[in-house]
Structures are given as structure tokens and as C-alpha cells.
Design a protein around this motif. Structure first.
Motif, PDB file in Angstrom:
ATOM      1  N   ALA A 531       0.445  -4.937   3.183  1.00 30.38           N
ATOM      2  CA  ALA A 531       0.130  -5.426   1.847  1.00 30.38           C
ATOM      3  C   ALA A 531       0.605  -4.432   0.788  1.00 30.38           C
ATOM      4  CB  ALA A 531      -1.366  -5.679   1.717  1.00 30.38           C
ATOM      5  N   ALA A 532       0.390  -3.129   1.050  1.00 31.91           N
ATOM      6  CA  ALA A 532       0.839  -2.107   0.096  1.00 31.91           C
ATOM      7  C   ALA A 532       2.359  -2.066   0.018  1.00 31.91           C
ATOM      8  CB  ALA A 532       0.290  -0.743   0.510  1.00 31.91           C
ATOM      9  N   ARG A 533       3.028  -2.260   1.154  1.00 24.00           N
ATOM     10  CA  ARG A 533       4.494  -2.248   1.173  1.00 24.00           C
ATOM     11  C   ARG A 533       5.047  -3.448   0.388  1.00 24.00           C
ATOM     12  NH1 ARG A 533       7.905   0.380   4.372  1.00 24.00           N
ATOM     13  NH2 ARG A 533       6.317   0.899   5.941  1.00 24.00           N
ATOM     14  N   ALA A 534       4.437  -4.621   0.608  1.00 18.84           N
ATOM     15  CA  ALA A 534       4.887  -5.816  -0.111  1.00 18.84           C
ATOM     16  C   ALA A 534       4.631  -5.671  -1.607  1.00 18.84           C
ATOM     17  CB  ALA A 534       4.172  -7.046   0.436  1.00 18.84           C
ATOM     18  N   ARG A 535       3.506  -5.041  -1.949  1.00 24.80           N
ATOM     19  CA  ARG A 535       3.171  -4.853  -3.372  1.00 24.80           C
ATOM     20  C   ARG A 535       4.200  -3.946  -4.059  1.00 24.80           C
ATOM     21  NH1 ARG A 535       2.801  -3.777  -7.814  1.00 24.80           N
ATOM     22  NH2 ARG A 535       1.035  -3.615  -9.250  1.00 24.80           N
ATOM     23  N   LYS A 536       4.646  -2.911  -3.341  1.00 20.23           N
ATOM     24  CA  LYS A 536       5.605  -1.976  -3.937  1.00 20.23           C
ATOM     25  C   LYS A 536       7.027  -2.517  -3.891  1.00 20.23           C
ATOM     26  CE  LYS A 536       7.195   2.806  -3.970  1.00 20.23           C
ATOM     27  NZ  LYS A 536       7.256   4.106  -3.285  1.00 20.23           N
ATOM     28  N   GLU A 703      -5.342  -5.563  -8.330  1.00 21.74           N
ATOM     29  CA  GLU A 703      -3.943  -5.955  -8.140  1.00 21.74           C
ATOM     30  C   GLU A 703      -3.166  -4.961  -7.278  1.00 21.74           C
ATOM     31  OE1 GLU A 703      -4.403  -4.495 -12.514  1.00 21.74           O
ATOM     32  OE2 GLU A 703      -5.499  -5.766 -11.070  1.00 21.74           O
ATOM     33  N   ASP A 704      -3.674  -3.730  -7.155  1.00 23.50           N
ATOM     34  CA  ASP A 704      -2.992  -2.737  -6.310  1.00 23.50           C
ATOM     35  C   ASP A 704      -3.091  -3.080  -4.828  1.00 23.50           C
ATOM     36  OD1 ASP A 704      -2.437  -1.391  -8.634  1.00 23.50           O
ATOM     37  OD2 ASP A 704      -4.083   0.049  -8.414  1.00 23.50           O
ATOM     38  N   PHE A 705      -4.053  -3.944  -4.455  1.00 22.78           N
ATOM     39  CA  PHE A 705      -4.223  -4.307  -3.047  1.00 22.78           C
ATOM     40  C   PHE A 705      -3.214  -5.355  -2.600  1.00 22.78           C
ATOM     41  CE2 PHE A 705      -8.792  -3.194  -4.103  1.00 22.78           C
ATOM     42  CZ  PHE A 705      -8.778  -1.996  -3.417  1.00 22.78           C
ATOM     43  N   GLY A 706      -2.452  -5.919  -3.517  1.00 22.85           N
ATOM     44  CA  GLY A 706      -1.516  -6.972  -3.144  1.00 22.85           C
ATOM     45  C   GLY A 706      -2.256  -8.197  -2.666  1.00 22.85           C
TER      46      GLY A 706
END
Length: 745
Positions: A531-536, A703-706
Motif C-alpha cells: 500500500a505504501a509503495r502504491a501510494r508513493k 491518505e498516507d495509508f493508501g
């Protein structure tokens, strides 16, 4: 009437002084050790090594008291000790001495003892001398009880006991460490006034003594001294061992330090009464049942509940210590040799603690000291005499023959026995041990031999169809097992990673090993990273706290920058250097490993250095509390890049920690979410080493959690600390509350 009033006042003064002194002496032990814990990653061994320092300083204090009473006049002796007490004030308030930063990667135990000596050495030494010194002073007054001052030793241990019990249940949950240190310093000042008053009474009484004192009693013999040391060494060593044993699966916290120590002190209170609260004959009668029951619990699967196991260990320890200390009390000398008696006792205590805490980890690659001390405890029962006679040598020969007969299948033929057969044989040996001790009264050699053989069999036949290796370091015992197609790394009783043997044996051109255990493709930790990778949408900068088998790095992708923080050199040797597990070598061989306590080392990283911080640094199920505080979360947050995420693995069999993380997140203005258990349960498969876990993710905003934030079906529920639950800080933590919440859930 005037003399009676004076005697009553003197008695109250000395009782109050030894009580306050002992309370300070034992309150400082969990208090200061808790201050030191973060310097060594919260390892349970910190308390074990601390006990060696305390016992060594106690011996030094007793030796000083013995020399002071033997080599100085009353006036000079009292003046010297008062000066030592006043000098100790300059080391207050209690704090870690300047210049002692992070621990070295080798020689942690020696470094830790040096830190204790530099920080609290003088105050502790001065307090340690008070017990025997005040009793010696009282014995030289004209008080009617002067000939038997051992009641002051019981009063001293009451003070110690109450201070220890109060610490985890009242002091720690309600006050901060800084407040505790200041209050301790104030009471130390009050104690100096009480010591001065006792010194005045002692000096004035010395002037009134008869010119021709009674002829001295014969000094203790070498045999007496050896017996005192042995009877003190065994329970002291057991104190270290049983504390480490029960701390392994919960945490290195004052609660689990002080309960065994309080029981240990309670035995002194009981046996040094004029009329012991529990008759010694009754203790000798029931001890074989407690000792054999504990051996059965350690060897056979007779109990699984952690609280029941802790209770059995503590109850047996209490009865064993009561037996040994009862024998000490029975053999105590006249009052004029009191300081020598305490000196030899302290020497035995130091030897026992030193062997259990420092020597055993160097000599054994498994926890051998606990079984050995239980065998020695059996030998401490009445009836063992030296030199050994024909009867004793015959018993030794019979025991050796039985041991050889039972060990030959394993040693000579690599023979494995069925679990049921093993349980019947060991159970029969333990029942025979009880029968021999009860019906052949005072046969400790035979009793101890059967217990030793039972432990030997458990060691020889424990592995079954698994291959097992053990590696021991300051931070615990690592075990590598191999069977059923998997190689597994355990720390204490908890699996810290596993890998398929087929993946380990694969060639360089074969696919990467499949991550399993808590890091499989559908695990909560993996979903949090995805999720963090997709968010970034770009390569990730990742910090991993806790190397284990290196499984998690197999989720690194090209362009990523990963860094691992690990405190235990033994883990690095197994995983990175020896490559007993191949995840790190085959997935991300260039990943740097930073050695040392993760919190201290993370603090050295640049702010905003990481997009994802994964904290999974538990030893067995032990919780390093200093990684779960408001100040720790402040460090993690400072090292997060914008929109970064902290993932904390808080799975535990005995403590509820998700709300703790939520609390420290809220205290830093952050948001916390916890994975729903049902999502993990669908993918759990113990046979394939795929486990569920409890993960709390923390970020600055939802929103940081994706995809894991928001309110849709993919989102993880928001985690909040219950109203009124106090935030854990470096000054405050509440393990009891975490245990209670887990039991409620």
C-alpha cells in the motif's frame, strides 16, 4: 522503667533504620535497571547482569562492614561509615553516568557492570553495608536482645520485600522515573540522619560496656564457611535463572524482576524469625513435591498456560529458597561472628549469580544452568556429608550405570523414542525420586541423581525427527531446527523465521525463495508495504528493525534502498555471514546492516530518510518497551519522509499492545490503524509456516495509508487508545495493564 523506655526507643530506631535502608537498597534495583534497559535493546539478560553487580556490591558492602567492626573503635567506625553515606549523596540524583552511550557489540555484560558501578556504585555500596553493620552495632549495645540481633535481618528483609512489591504495582504505574529518582534521593537523606542517631547510640553504649567482656565463641570453621556459601549460592543462582526463564515470553520489565526477588527476600524474613512462620521440618517435607513438579513442567508437556507455568516456577523457587535459607538459619553462628556469617553468605550469593548470569552463557549454548541448579538444590537437603562414604560412592556408581544404560540408545545408535515412551520413563524416574526422598529420609544424593538423569534424557531425546542447533548470546538463545522440509529459526520459544529446505538448496539461477511466516504474500506486513509503495509510486526507502531470517527483504524491488537494524551479533552471523537462511543473500545481498539498539541508531539517521519503517524487534515474545514509547514514536516520525508509514508488529501471546501503539501515535499527532484479523486468517497455514499477525500502521494522515486508509472495504480500522489509558513514555509503562487487556480480549 526508664531503662525499659530507652531500650524500646533503641529497638524502634534500629528497626526503622534497617527497614528504610533495605527499602532504598532494593527499590533502586528495578528503578535503575529500567533506566538502563534501552541501552541494550530491552534484553532480559540486562536484569541478570544487573543482579551480578548488585550481589557483587553487596559482598563488597558486607566485607567493608566486617572490616569496620573488626579493625576500628566504635567512634572511628561510626564516623567512617557516616562519612561514606554523606559522600554517596554527591552521586545523587540517580542517573546514568555521563560518557556511557550505546553498548559495544562485544563484552556487553562487562560494559553493563561498569555502567552500574559508575552510576550508582557508591550509594549502593553504602546501603549494602548497613544491614550487617547496624546489626553488629546493636549487638554491642546493652539492649536485652543484643545477644540475638538476627531479628533486625528479618526487619531488613521486610523493608526490601515491601519496596519490591510496591514498585511494579504502585510506584511504576503511578510515577515517572525522574520523580522516583528524586523521591529516592530525599529518603536517602533521611536515612543519613537515622544512621547518625544509631551511631550515637552505638558509641555511647560502647562506653558503658563492662571492662571484661565475655570470652569469645570459637570462630567459624572452613567447613561452616563452605556450607554457608553453598546454601547461599544455589538460591541466588536460581533467582537469576528463574527470572530469565519467566521473562523470556513476556518482557524484561520490573514486574517479572521483582516478584522472584521479593519471594527470595520473603524466605529470609520467614527463616530468621525467633520462631519461623513456616516450620523448617514442614518445608523439608514438601520440597521434593515442588522440586519434582517443576522438573516435570520443564521436561514434560503437563502445562501450557503461561500464567500457570509462571506460578509453578515461582512456587517451586520459593520452596527451594526457603529450604536453603532455612538450613542457613539453622547453622547461623553467635552474634559476635554475625558479620563473618553475612560475608560468607554474600560471597555465595555473588558466586551463584555470577555463574548463572555470566559464566553459563559463555560455557553453554543452551539454558543449562537452570537444570543444573535444580540438581544442586536437591543436594542442599540435609543428609549429604563429606567426605563421601561407601554408601555415597555406591549410589554414585548405580546412578552412573543407570544413566549410561538409558543414554546408550541415543549416544551409540542415534535411537529415537516415541513421545509416549519418553514420558513414561521420565515420569517413572521422577516418581521414584519422590519415593526415595520420602521413604529413605535424607538421601539427597539419590534424589539429585534421578533428577539429573531425567534432565539428561530430555536433552538426548528432545529432538525427535528434527535436527537442532543452538547459539547463545547476551540477547538470548537462538535455535535452528530442520524437519518436515523447513529450516526454522527460534528465539526462545517463538519462531522468528523459516525457509523451505528446497529453497535453501536451490542454485543461483533458481527463483528467489518464497517469503513465509509473518511475511508471506498475503500477510499484513506485506500488504502494508504494498500500500505504501502504491501510494508513493516510486522506489522505496525502507528501514527494517530486526533482521531475523531476513525474509522481509525479499519484497525489495529494483531501485529500492533498504537498511536493516539489528542488535544481536548472533542473528547476523546466522543469517548474513553463515547464510543458514538464504533470503538476504539471494534477494538483497547488498543491504547494509546497522548494529546496535535500533532506536539509538535510527536517531542518527537523517530526518525524512525513510518511506517505510518496519519495527519487528522482539526477543522470543519479549517486548522491548523502549521501542513502544511516545519518545520512540517521535524518533520514528522524525525519520519518515512525507507520506511515510511506520508498521509495528505487535503480535503477542500475553499482552495487548495495539492500543499502546495507538496511544503513542496520538501523543505525537499521528494516526494509527490495525489490520483486521479475519483478513489474515484466510491465509493462515501452520503446516506451511504461514502465520497471522497483528500489525499497527502509523502515519501523519489517513491518505498516507493508501488503500488501507479511508472507509472502503480495503481500509484497516482506525485504532485508538481507550479513554483514560495512560500513554507509555520512557518514564512510564504498564505491563500489568497490557496483560489484563489481553486476558479480557
Amino acid at each position: 522503667m526508664q531503662a525499659a523506655s530507652r531500650h524500646a526507643l533503641v529497638r524502634v530506631l534500629f528497626i526503622a533504620t534497617v527497614f528504610v535502608s533495605a527499602a532504598l537498597l532494593f527499590a533502586v534495583q528495578p528503578m535503575f535497571t529500567k533506566m538502563v534497559l534501552p541501552r541494550l535493546g530491552g534484553a532480559p539478560a540486562v536484569w541478570s547482569v544487573a543482579m551480578v553487580f548488585f550481589q557483587t556490591a553487596l559482598l563488597a558492602g558486607y566485607a567493608y562492614a566486617h572490616g569496620l567492626t573488626r579493625l576500628t573503635t566504635p567512634r572511628i567506625g561510626a564516623a567512617i561509615h557516616l562519612a561514606v553515606m554523606i559522600a554517596a549523596v554527591f552521586a545523587l540524583p540517580l542517573a546514568i553516568a555521563p560518557g556511557w552511550g550505546g553498548a559495544p557489540q562485544r563484552g556487553e555484560a562487562v560494559w553493563l557492570i561498569g555502567l552500574f558501578a559508575a552510576s550508582i556504585g557508591l550509594p549502593f555500596f553504602a546501603l549494602a553495608a548497613n544491614g550487617p553493620l547496624l546489626q553488629a552495632w546493636f549487638a554491642r549495645t546493652d539492649h536485652p536482645l543484643a545477644a540475638n540481633p538476627y531479628f533486625l535481618y528479618a526487619a531488613s528483609n521486610v523493608g526490601s520485600f515491601l519496596a519490591l512489591i510496591a514498585y511494579p504495582f504502585a510506584v511504576e504505574p503511578l510515577t515517572r522515573l525522574s520523580d522516583q529518582s528524586r523521591a529516592w534521593s530525599v529518603v536517602f537523606g533521611v536515612l543519613i540522619v537515622l544512621i547518625a542517631a544509631c551511631g550515637v547510640v552505638f558509641v555511647l553504649a560502647a562506653r558503658r560496656r563492662p571492662a571484661e567482656p565475655a570470652p569469645p565463641a570459637a570462630p567459624p570453621s572452613a567447613r561452616n564457611a563452605i556450607a554457608w556459601m553453598g546454601l547461599a549460592a544455589v538460591p541466588a543462582g536460581l533467582l537469576v535463572s528463574v527470572t530469565a526463564h519467566i521473562s523470556t515470553d513476556i518482557g524484561a520489565v520490573p514486574l517479572l524482576w521483582v516478584v522472584p526477588l521479593a519471594l527470595y527476600l520473603a524466605t529470609f524474613v520467614i527463616v530468621f524469625q525467633s520462631r519461623p512462620i513456616i516450620p523448617h521440618w514442614l518445608v523439608l517435607l514438601v520440597e521434593p513435591f515442588f522440586l519434582v513438579g517443576l522438573v516435570a513442567v520443564l521436561i514434560l508437556p503437563v502445562a501450557r498456560n503461561i500464567l500457570l507455568l509462571i506460578a509453578i516456577n515461582l512456587a517451586a523457587f520459593f520452596v527451594i529458597a526457603l529450604t536453603c535459607h532455612g538450613e542457613l538459619a539453622r547453622r547461623r553462628p553467635p552474634a559476635e561472628h554475625l558479620t563473618a556469617f553475612y560475608l560468607w553468605m554474600a560471597a555465595g550469593g555473588m558466586i551463584g549469580g555470577l555463574c548463572a548470569a555470566l559464566i553459563a552463557p559463555l560455557v553453554f549454548n543452551w539454558i543449562a544452568e537452570y537444570p543444573l541448579l535444580l540438581v544442586l538444590a536437591a543436594l542442599c537437603r540435609p543428609g549429604l556429608t563429606f567426605p563421601l562414604g561407601r554408601r555415597e560412592w555406591t549410589l554414585i556408581a548405580c546412578a552412573a550405570a543407570l544413566a549410561l544404560y538409558l543414554a546408550t540408545p541415543a549416544l551409540g545408535f542415534s535411537f529415537d523414542v516415541e513421545e509416549r515412551t519418553f514420558q513414561i520413563v521420565v515420569g517413572g524416574l521422577l516418581l521414584l525420586a519422590i519415593a526415595i526422598e520420602l521413604f529413605a529420609w535424607q538421601a539427597p544424593l539419590a534424589f539429585a541423581a534421578l533428577i539429573a538423569i531425567s534432565f539428561m534424557l530430555s536433552r538426548l531425546y528432545e529432538t525427535g525427527n528434527e535436527r537442532r542447533e543452538s547459539v547463545r548470546s547476551f540477547f538470548g538463545v537462538l535455535k535452528i531446527t530442520q524437519g518436515s522440509g523447513y529450516r526454522v529459526l527460534l528465539h526462545g520459544t517463538t519462531i522468528h523465521g523459516a525457509e523451505r529446505v528446497a529453497d535453501i538448496m536451490a542454485g543461483p539461477d533458481d527463483p528467489k525463495p518464497e517469503p513465509i511466516t509473518y511475511y508471506h504474500a498475503n500477510s499484513a506486513l506485506t500488504r502494508a508495504l504494498e500500500a505504501a509503495r502504491a501510494r508513493k509510486g516510486e522506489p522505496m526507502r525502507v528501514a527494517v528493525v530486526g533482521l531475523g531470517t531476513g525474509t522481509f527483504v525479499c519484497w525489495a524491488e529494483p531501485g529500492d534502498s533498504w537498511r536493516i537494524y539489528e542488535i544481536d551479533p548472533a542473528v547476523v552471523r546466522i543469517t548474513a555471514e553463515q547464510q543458514r537462511f538464504t533470503f538476504l543473500a539471494r534477494c538483497a545481498p547488498q543491504t547494509p546492516i546497522v548494529m546496535g539498539d535500533a532506536r539509538l541508531k535510527l536517531a542518527e539517521a537523517p530526518d525524512g530518510a525513510y518511506d517505510f519503517i518496519m519495527v519487528d524487534a522482539f526477543s522470543s515474545d519479549t517486548i522491548p518497551v523502549h521501542l513502544l514509547t511516545r519518545e520512540a514514536m517521535q524518533v520514528y516520525a522524525a525519520k519518515l519522509a512525507p507520506h511515510g508509514v511506520v508498521a509495528m508488529h505487535v503480535s503477542n501471546r500475553h499482552l495487548e499492545l495495539a492500543s499502546v501503539v495507538a496511544g503513542i501515535a496520538q501523543a505525537n499527532g499521528l494516526v494509527a490503524r490495525t489490520n483486521p484479523g479475519t483478513a489474515d486468517d484466510e491465509h493462515e497455514d501452520d503446516a506451511d509456516y504461514k502465520f497471522t499477525s497483528t500489525i499497527v500502521i502509523v502515519a501523519r494522515a489517513d491518505e498516507d495509508f493508501g488503500v488501507l486508509g479511508g472507509t472502503d472495504d480495503f481500509a484497516w480500522p482506525v485504532e485508538k487508545a481507550p479513554p483514560g489509558q495512560r500513554i507509555w513514555t520512557d518514564d512510564y509503562s504498564n505491563i500489568i495493564g497490557a496483560i489484563v487487556r489481553h486476558m479480557r480480549d
